[in-house]
Design an enzyme around this catalytic site. Structure first.
Site, PDB file in Angstrom:
ATOM      1  N   LYS A  79     -19.035  17.774   4.598  1.00 13.18           N
ATOM      2  CA  LYS A  79     -18.395  18.284   5.380  1.00 13.18           C
ATOM      3  C   LYS A  79     -17.941  16.281   6.369  1.00 13.18           C
ATOM      4  CE  LYS A  79     -15.797  20.623   8.350  1.00 13.18           C
ATOM      5  NZ  LYS A  79     -14.779  20.969   8.142  1.00 13.18           N
TER       6      LYS A  79
ATOM      7  N   SER B 148       0.919  -1.315   0.118  1.00 11.24           N
ATOM      8  CA  SER B 148       0.143  -0.001  -0.549  1.00 11.24           C
ATOM      9  C   SER B 148       0.567   1.068  -0.039  1.00 11.24           C
ATOM     10  CB  SER B 148      -1.077  -0.055   0.585  1.00 11.24           C
ATOM     11  OG  SER B 148      -1.966   0.962   0.963  1.00 11.24           O
TER      12      SER B 148
END
Length: 325
Positions: A216, A164
């Site tokens: 948000k 990763s």
């Protein structure tokens, strides 16, 4: 069964509250006892000298006692004369965690190397990193890009894992080595979190979340998650994945991204077949061979961690071991 789970959940919540009540004062006490700022230093270790001493010790052990000192002096003169005009190999270490906290030391070590190294020199990074937060690992990869932009040959050796975010760093190398059982790949993006809304409702607990901006907050731990929020998270993950693949394509254009960018990971020989690495070799063997052509120096920038940072790093390491690459 439902009542049992409910009681267990309530007991778990009480336990966590008690642990937090005990741990918070303890952490505050540790913070109050922190040492004043400082403890930072750049350390240069002559690995070539260390190898010479090991070799001399073995040779001397097979010689008569009277001739040992003479042999050592002769070997040292020969080694110093042979090294006089050799280029340098700078060795850096990076041990990753979820937040790539070692990046602070890496950026200082890279800066130190750039102050004096040239294209005739080389940098070897011994990388051990199973990935984690995107921005931190992206910054770590950017530090290695600085070396390539200055034309300094960069070799990265993976003895255990580069997955990763770890592979995001590793792919920058001019030459990428992997040990036979090193884990390489995991080119993907993942996000996940539990949601306790129904548990809170069962116990009569309300949770309010107020935001300005449609996205948000997409997913929350305690509020009601919407399909719109889930879709936005998936969209963000796809964006990260695309940037990840574009970055790999820049530095390893021969890699078949459609084949390898699936989130899977492979062991050394498989990674070699897929073009994710260039050679099966441990960092130890690479350094032993390099001492015949280069002066080898390990560059370490150390900064004493605060007690809280040490605790968090330890917890992250344990968590990463459970999660996997």
């Amino acid at each position: 069964m439902t009542d049992l789970l409910s009681d267990y959940g309530l007991f778990l919540a009480k336990t966590l509250t008690l642990v937090a009540a005990i741990a918070l004062p303890l952490l505050m006490l540790l913070r109050s006892r922190e040492e004043p700022p400082g403890g930072e230093r750049l350390e240069i270790i002559d690995l070539g000298e260390s190898y010479r001493e090991m070799g001399e010790a073995l040779k001397a052990a097979s010689q008569p006692r009277k001739g040992r000192q003479r042999l050592r002096r002769k070997e040292r003169r020969r080694a110093r004369a042979a090294e006089r005009d050799r280029p340098r190999l700078f060795v850096l270490d990076f041990h990753g965690d979820l937040k790539a906290t070692d990046v602070a030391s890496l950026r200082e070590a890279v800066t130190a190397v750039l102050l004096d190294a040239g294209p005739e020199d080389e940098v070897l990074v011994r990388l051990e990193n199973a990935g984690g937060v995107v921005s931190e690992h992206g910054l770590a990869a950017s530090q290695l890009v600085r070396l390539r932009e200055r034309g300094i040959p960069l070799t990265i050796a993976v003895d255990k894992v580069a997955a990763s975010g770890g592979y995001l760093m590793a792919c920058v190398a001019d030459r990428l080595l992997a040990a036979p059982f090193a884990v390489v790949g995991s080119i993907g993006a993942v996000a996940g979190l539990p949601n306790f809304r129904r548990l809170l409702e069962r116990h009569g607990v309300d949770f309010e979340l107020h935001t300005a901006g449609a996205y948000k907050r997409t997913l929350t731990l305690f509020g009601e998650n919407t399909e719109q929020g889930r879709e936005k998270v998936r969209e963000q993950l796809e964006t990260i994945h695309r940037l990840f693949k574009d970055f790999i394509a820049e530095f390893r254009p021969a890699v078949d991204l459609q084949r390898v960018a699936t989130g899977e990971y492979w062991y050394g020989p498989q990674a070699l077949e897929l073009g994710l690495v260039d050679r099966i070799q441990t960092s130890d063997d690479y350094l032993l061979a390099a001492r015949e052509r280069a002066r080898i120096y390990q560059v370490k920038y150390t900064k004493k961690k605060k007690p809280m940072e040490r605790l968090l790093a330890s917890m992250q390491g344990r968590l990463q071991g459970l999660i996997g690459p």
